[in-house]
Write a protein that holds these residues in place. Sequence first.
Motif, PDB file in Angstrom:
ATOM      1  N   PHE A 193       0.748  -1.239  -0.049  1.00 21.16           N
ATOM      2  CA  PHE A 193      -0.060  -0.046   0.080  1.00 21.16           C
ATOM      3  C   PHE A 193       0.808   1.198  -0.045  1.00 21.16           C
ATOM      4  CE2 PHE A 193       0.694  -1.827   4.148  1.00 21.16           C
ATOM      5  CZ  PHE A 193       1.209  -0.449   5.105  1.00 21.16           C
ATOM      6  N   SER A 194       0.260   2.410  -0.348  1.00 25.00           N
ATOM      7  CA  SER A 194       1.209   3.621  -0.480  1.00 25.00           C
ATOM      8  C   SER A 194       0.892   4.300   0.920  1.00 25.00           C
ATOM      9  CB  SER A 194       0.770   4.293  -1.601  1.00 25.00           C
ATOM     10  OG  SER A 194      -0.658   4.510  -1.685  1.00 25.00           O
ATOM     11  N   ARG A 195       1.565   5.377   1.403  1.00 26.47           N
ATOM     12  CA  ARG A 195       1.731   6.148   2.599  1.00 26.47           C
ATOM     13  C   ARG A 195       1.784   7.649   2.247  1.00 26.47           C
ATOM     14  NH1 ARG A 195       3.422   3.788   7.449  1.00 26.47           N
ATOM     15  NH2 ARG A 195       3.529   1.460   7.376  1.00 26.47           N
ATOM     16  N   LYS A 196       1.281   8.300   3.032  1.00 32.17           N
ATOM     17  CA  LYS A 196       1.336   9.653   3.080  1.00 32.17           C
ATOM     18  C   LYS A 196       2.084  10.265   3.949  1.00 32.17           C
ATOM     19  CE  LYS A 196      -1.546  12.195   0.569  1.00 32.17           C
ATOM     20  NZ  LYS A 196      -1.445  12.502  -0.459  1.00 32.17           N
ATOM     21  N   THR A 197       3.005  11.249   3.505  1.00 30.91           N
ATOM     22  CA  THR A 197       3.858  12.000   4.459  1.00 30.91           C
ATOM     23  C   THR A 197       3.175  13.279   5.026  1.00 30.91           C
ATOM     24  OG1 THR A 197       5.857  11.009   3.427  1.00 30.91           O
ATOM     25  CG2 THR A 197       6.149  12.912   4.819  1.00 30.91           C
ATOM     26  N   LEU A 198       3.220  13.356   6.256  1.00 31.90           N
ATOM     27  CA  LEU A 198       2.328  14.656   6.796  1.00 31.90           C
ATOM     28  C   LEU A 198       3.003  15.100   8.097  1.00 31.90           C
ATOM     29  CD1 LEU A 198       0.441  13.606   9.494  1.00 31.90           C
ATOM     30  CD2 LEU A 198      -0.820  12.499   7.562  1.00 31.90           C
ATOM     31  N   ASP A 246      -0.672   1.198  11.632  1.00 31.86           N
ATOM     32  CA  ASP A 246       0.660   1.147  10.832  1.00 31.86           C
ATOM     33  C   ASP A 246       1.046   2.506  10.648  1.00 31.86           C
ATOM     34  OD1 ASP A 246       0.940  -1.681  10.682  1.00 31.86           O
ATOM     35  OD2 ASP A 246      -0.487  -1.664   9.086  1.00 31.86           O
ATOM     36  N   CYS A 247       1.119   3.504  11.422  1.00 31.81           N
ATOM     37  CA  CYS A 247       1.715   4.871  11.308  1.00 31.81           C
ATOM     38  C   CYS A 247       3.266   4.475  11.601  1.00 31.81           C
ATOM     39  CB  CYS A 247       1.169   5.959  12.085  1.00 31.81           C
ATOM     40  SG  CYS A 247      -0.370   6.081  11.805  1.00 31.81           S
ATOM     41  N   PHE A 248       4.125   5.383  10.649  1.00 33.06           N
ATOM     42  CA  PHE A 248       5.435   5.612  11.293  1.00 33.06           C
ATOM     43  C   PHE A 248       5.802   6.904  11.454  1.00 33.06           C
ATOM     44  CE2 PHE A 248       6.533   1.791   8.205  1.00 33.06           C
ATOM     45  CZ  PHE A 248       6.335   1.096   9.069  1.00 33.06           C
ATOM     46  N   GLY A 249       6.957   7.364  11.992  1.00 35.41           N
ATOM     47  CA  GLY A 249       7.080   8.766  12.305  1.00 35.41           C
ATOM     48  C   GLY A 249       8.043   9.103  13.232  1.00 35.41           C
ATOM     49  N   ARG A 250       8.402  10.103  13.599  1.00 41.14           N
ATOM     50  CA  ARG A 250       9.165  10.791  14.494  1.00 41.14           C
ATOM     51  C   ARG A 250       8.440  11.673  15.390  1.00 41.14           C
ATOM     52  NH1 ARG A 250      13.118  12.864  12.261  1.00 41.14           N
ATOM     53  NH2 ARG A 250      14.202  11.096  11.728  1.00 41.14           N
ATOM     54  N   ILE A 251       7.914  11.639  16.756  1.00 43.29           N
ATOM     55  CA  ILE A 251       6.875  12.341  17.190  1.00 43.29           C
ATOM     56  C   ILE A 251       7.589  12.844  18.694  1.00 43.29           C
ATOM     57  CG2 ILE A 251       4.557  12.652  18.233  1.00 43.29           C
ATOM     58  CD1 ILE A 251       5.128  10.169  15.602  1.00 43.29           C
ATOM     59  N   TYR A 252       7.462  14.148  18.884  1.00 44.36           N
ATOM     60  CA  TYR A 252       8.054  14.676  20.286  1.00 44.36           C
ATOM     61  C   TYR A 252       6.799  15.238  20.961  1.00 44.36           C
ATOM     62  CZ  TYR A 252      12.722  14.133  18.188  1.00 44.36           C
ATOM     63  OH  TYR A 252      13.852  13.500  17.532  1.00 44.36           O
ATOM     64  N   ILE A 253       6.703  14.706  22.137  1.00 44.81           N
ATOM     65  CA  ILE A 253       5.764  15.112  23.230  1.00 44.81           C
ATOM     66  C   ILE A 253       6.385  15.980  24.321  1.00 44.81           C
ATOM     67  CG2 ILE A 253       3.757  14.791  24.491  1.00 44.81           C
ATOM     68  CD1 ILE A 253       3.239  12.635  22.601  1.00 44.81           C
ATOM     69  N   ALA A 254       5.899  17.039  24.698  1.00 47.84           N
ATOM     70  CA  ALA A 254       6.498  17.590  25.956  1.00 47.84           C
ATOM     71  C   ALA A 254       5.295  18.450  26.666  1.00 47.84           C
ATOM     72  CB  ALA A 254       7.508  18.702  25.650  1.00 47.84           C
ATOM     73  N   GLU A 284       4.608  21.439  26.811  1.00 49.69           N
ATOM     74  CA  GLU A 284       4.464  22.513  25.914  1.00 49.69           C
ATOM     75  C   GLU A 284       3.687  22.234  24.550  1.00 49.69           C
ATOM     76  OE1 GLU A 284       8.145  24.728  24.846  1.00 49.69           O
ATOM     77  OE2 GLU A 284       8.607  23.353  23.131  1.00 49.69           O
ATOM     78  N   GLY A 285       3.626  20.955  24.354  1.00 53.59           N
ATOM     79  CA  GLY A 285       2.906  20.745  23.211  1.00 53.59           C
ATOM     80  C   GLY A 285       3.537  19.265  22.507  1.00 53.59           C
ATOM     81  N   ILE A 286       3.089  19.196  21.121  1.00 52.95           N
ATOM     82  CA  ILE A 286       3.474  18.040  20.316  1.00 52.95           C
ATOM     83  C   ILE A 286       3.990  18.721  19.007  1.00 52.95           C
ATOM     84  CG2 ILE A 286       1.107  17.698  19.495  1.00 52.95           C
ATOM     85  CD1 ILE A 286       1.570  14.763  19.076  1.00 52.95           C
ATOM     86  N   ASN A 287       5.049  17.745  18.526  1.00 49.82           N
ATOM     87  CA  ASN A 287       5.357  18.034  16.947  1.00 49.82           C
ATOM     88  C   ASN A 287       5.865  16.966  16.495  1.00 49.82           C
ATOM     89  OD1 ASN A 287       6.934  18.967  14.917  1.00 49.82           O
ATOM     90  ND2 ASN A 287       9.007  19.346  15.861  1.00 49.82           N
ATOM     91  N   ALA A 288       5.128  16.582  15.309  1.00 50.45           N
ATOM     92  CA  ALA A 288       5.118  15.133  14.742  1.00 50.45           C
ATOM     93  C   ALA A 288       5.326  15.316  13.240  1.00 50.45           C
ATOM     94  CB  ALA A 288       3.655  14.628  14.868  1.00 50.45           C
ATOM     95  N   GLN A 289       6.142  14.404  12.735  1.00 51.96           N
ATOM     96  CA  GLN A 289       6.439  14.224  11.473  1.00 51.96           C
ATOM     97  C   GLN A 289       6.105  12.447  11.159  1.00 51.96           C
ATOM     98  OE1 GLN A 289       9.440  16.360  12.549  1.00 51.96           O
ATOM     99  NE2 GLN A 289       8.415  17.960  11.375  1.00 51.96           N
ATOM    100  N   MET A 290       5.337  12.238  10.282  1.00 51.46           N
ATOM    101  CA  MET A 290       4.645  11.126  10.050  1.00 51.46           C
ATOM    102  C   MET A 290       4.355  10.672   8.700  1.00 51.46           C
ATOM    103  SD  MET A 290       1.839  11.103  12.993  1.00 51.46           S
ATOM    104  CE  MET A 290       1.648   9.531  13.264  1.00 51.46           C
ATOM    105  N   SER A 291       4.453   9.225   8.642  1.00 51.01           N
ATOM    106  CA  SER A 291       3.772   8.829   7.195  1.00 51.01           C
ATOM    107  C   SER A 291       2.677   7.880   7.789  1.00 51.01           C
ATOM    108  CB  SER A 291       4.956   8.013   6.525  1.00 51.01           C
ATOM    109  OG  SER A 291       5.154   6.495   6.816  1.00 51.01           O
ATOM    110  N   VAL A 292       1.536   8.015   7.203  1.00 50.06           N
ATOM    111  CA  VAL A 292       0.377   7.281   7.456  1.00 50.06           C
ATOM    112  C   VAL A 292      -0.088   6.453   6.045  1.00 50.06           C
ATOM    113  CG1 VAL A 292      -2.132   7.594   8.289  1.00 50.06           C
ATOM    114  CG2 VAL A 292      -0.174   9.104   8.989  1.00 50.06           C
ATOM    115  N   PRO A 293      -0.558   5.282   6.381  1.00 51.41           N
ATOM    116  CA  PRO A 293      -0.876   4.200   5.118  1.00 51.41           C
ATOM    117  C   PRO A 293      -2.082   4.922   4.636  1.00 51.41           C
ATOM    118  CG  PRO A 293      -0.531   2.821   7.085  1.00 51.41           C
ATOM    119  CD  PRO A 293      -0.269   4.350   7.717  1.00 51.41           C
TER     120      PRO A 293
END
Length: 355
Positions: free
Chosen positions: A20-25, A51-59, A61-70
């Motif tokens: 399947f393909s993924r969307k980078t967001l 099945d999401c991939f990515g690098r996510i930071y949580i603190a 003060e908030g959230i910062n997410a870079q991801m790829s989602v099927p």
Amino acid sequence: MLENRVNKQILKERIKYEAFSRKTLSFYKYVNIENPVEFRNRLFSEWSELDCFGRIYIAREGINAQMSVPEHNLGRFLLHLYSLPELTGVPIKYAIVDDGKSFYKLTIKVRPKIVADGLEYGSYDLSKVGTHLSALEFHELSAQPETLVIDMRNHYESEIGRFENAVCPDADTFKDAIQMVINEFETQKDRKILLYCTGGIRCEKASSFLIHNGFKDVSQLYGGIIEYAQQIKLLGLQSKFIGKNFVFDERLGETIDGQVISHCHQCGKAADIHVNCANDDCHLLFIQCAACAEKYEKCCSEECSGIIHLPIEARRQLRITNHKKYEGSKIYKSKLSPFLLDRNLNLEQKMSING
Ligand SMILES: [Zn+2]
Ligand SMILES: [Zn+2]
């Protein structure tokens, strides 16, 4: 260490054969998160299931997410995301150049801050940030001669792409970039300041800190270069961003206007592809052209390309002896391409002295 390396290769290989393909967001939000660990665990279990991939930071003060989602799970992902009170209506940015191979696993980390800024709590107020500008507004304001356009990213990001006439601090980190800008423009607090970064997250903080330090007229490109690229495409505008937008995933950059403004750090030919040295013990981040990639076997030097052929035991031994050498900065400091445009030459000189 070795195990990690093997796993990484297997995981990278696996994503190539996904059916399947993924969307980078990407998305971020400065929002009070009461219990970051609990929040992290909730996201991790839900997003693993999808099945999401990515690098996510949580603190806190908030959230910062870079991801790829099927692609087939995108609807369910968004539904879940918006069902969280902390993230309802959070704006999502989709990559323009997207092969879906941006990440190969899901990593969610709890950090003291989502963007390391070196600033003390209370030295800025995130409820007072710079005016948000659309691409069109950015074009209009940046064309005025009294406007100061400032790139809030690091030197290796602005090296491969930047806005025309932007001041680009020769900074290794966001923390350094903020300090350089404050010091340099101390006496120009009445000037119209226009900030930009990759996705807008750094400018929220930088603009807030500048305002706190007495800068009177601070604006920022809303959604950063990522959103800018979408808007100019939609509106059919000529890009004022030249080169490539550095992004923090496996792709390491997406082309905005097709121009190559940087150079191979080994031979000096036009090139804009960032790579990490294939010698994992070195891992230097640098720009390499295709010819040099072949010649040096994706390494930063002959020394490193020699090392990758050594037996594992010899490499391990070398790692121990070279331990000191490999510590510290792992980012190539380019001397080949000018960091700042001519009209900012004084700043460039000053900043290179400041180091
Ligand atoms: Zn080269
Ligand atoms: Zn190397």
